[in-house]
Design a protein around this motif. Structure first.
Motif, PDB file in Angstrom:
ATOM      1  N   HIS A   1      23.500  -3.367  18.061  1.00  0.00           N
ATOM      2  CA  HIS A   1      24.797  -2.930  18.185  1.00  0.00           C
ATOM      3  C   HIS A   1      24.835  -1.612  17.398  1.00  0.00           C
ATOM      4  O   HIS A   1      25.706  -1.549  16.498  1.00  0.00           O
ATOM      5  N   GLY A   2      23.976  -0.739  17.537  1.00  0.00           N
ATOM      6  CA  GLY A   2      24.170   0.700  16.935  1.00  0.00           C
ATOM      7  C   GLY A   2      23.980   0.555  15.386  1.00  0.00           C
ATOM      8  O   GLY A   2      24.046   1.476  14.468  1.00  0.00           O
ATOM      9  N   VAL A   3      23.377  -0.680  14.890  1.00  0.00           N
ATOM     10  CA  VAL A   3      22.828  -0.639  13.413  1.00  0.00           C
ATOM     11  C   VAL A   3      21.303  -0.737  13.155  1.00  0.00           C
ATOM     12  O   VAL A   3      20.779  -1.754  14.042  1.00  0.00           O
ATOM     13  N   MET A   4      20.842  -0.257  12.341  1.00  0.00           N
ATOM     14  CA  MET A   4      19.424  -0.372  11.923  1.00  0.00           C
ATOM     15  C   MET A   4      19.235  -1.067  10.557  1.00  0.00           C
ATOM     16  O   MET A   4      19.877  -0.591   9.699  1.00  0.00           O
TER      17      MET A   4
ATOM     18  N   ALA B   1      25.028   4.140  14.076  1.00  0.00           N
ATOM     19  CA  ALA B   1      26.220   4.256  13.451  1.00  0.00           C
ATOM     20  C   ALA B   1      26.022   3.900  12.168  1.00  0.00           C
ATOM     21  O   ALA B   1      27.133   4.284  10.998  1.00  0.00           O
ATOM     22  N   GLU B   2      25.151   2.886  11.599  1.00  0.00           N
ATOM     23  CA  GLU B   2      25.000   2.553  10.345  1.00  0.00           C
ATOM     24  C   GLU B   2      23.438   2.076  10.090  1.00  0.00           C
ATOM     25  O   GLU B   2      22.841   1.729  11.135  1.00  0.00           O
ATOM     26  N   VAL B   3      22.945   2.477   9.076  1.00  0.00           N
ATOM     27  CA  VAL B   3      21.558   2.067   8.686  1.00  0.00           C
ATOM     28  C   VAL B   3      21.615   1.402   7.498  1.00  0.00           C
ATOM     29  O   VAL B   3      22.338   1.788   6.407  1.00  0.00           O
TER      30      VAL B   3
ATOM     31  N   GLN C   1      23.155   1.509   1.925  1.00  0.00           N
ATOM     32  CA  GLN C   1      23.867   1.563   3.375  1.00  0.00           C
ATOM     33  C   GLN C   1      24.351   3.113   3.533  1.00  0.00           C
ATOM     34  O   GLN C   1      24.751   3.896   2.603  1.00  0.00           O
ATOM     35  N   TRP C   2      24.136   3.421   4.972  1.00  0.00           N
ATOM     36  CA  TRP C   2      24.530   4.818   5.105  1.00  0.00           C
ATOM     37  C   TRP C   2      25.395   4.564   6.598  1.00  0.00           C
ATOM     38  O   TRP C   2      25.232   3.860   7.423  1.00  0.00           O
ATOM     39  N   THR C   3      26.558   5.237   6.521  1.00  0.00           N
ATOM     40  CA  THR C   3      27.211   5.520   7.726  1.00  0.00           C
ATOM     41  C   THR C   3      27.989   6.837   7.749  1.00  0.00           C
ATOM     42  O   THR C   3      28.074   7.703   6.549  1.00  0.00           O
TER      43      THR C   3
END
Length: 72
Positions: free
Chosen positions: A5-8, A36-38, A59-61
């Motif tokens: 869902h766009g998150v790694m 969108a988020e890592v 966390q990166w967004t």
């Protein structure tokens, strides 16, 4: 690594936990256009993911940039 869902999510081991943010930035920068988020979970060297809790999470967004949490 895992994606959904766009998150790694990335799990790494580091000998120097104080470098968590620096190393996470290096790993995340090439991914920012695709996710969108890592989340980078950082474990102390030799701890791995086998039942041990991470020492830190970075966390990166796109909205908030980098946020580091120390669990120690």
């Amino acid at each position: 690594m895992a994606t959904a869902h766009g998150v790694m999510t990335i799990e790494i081991e580091l000998g120097d936990i104080e470098r968590s943010l620096e190393v996470a930035r290096t790993l995340v920068e090439p991914l920012t256009a695709d996710y969108a988020e890592v989340l980078v979970y950082v474990y102390a060297a030799g701890q791995g993911t086998g039942g041990h809790a991470p020492a830190r999470r970075v966390q990166w967004t796109g909205r908030d940039g980098y946020v580091e949490i120390a669990y120690e």
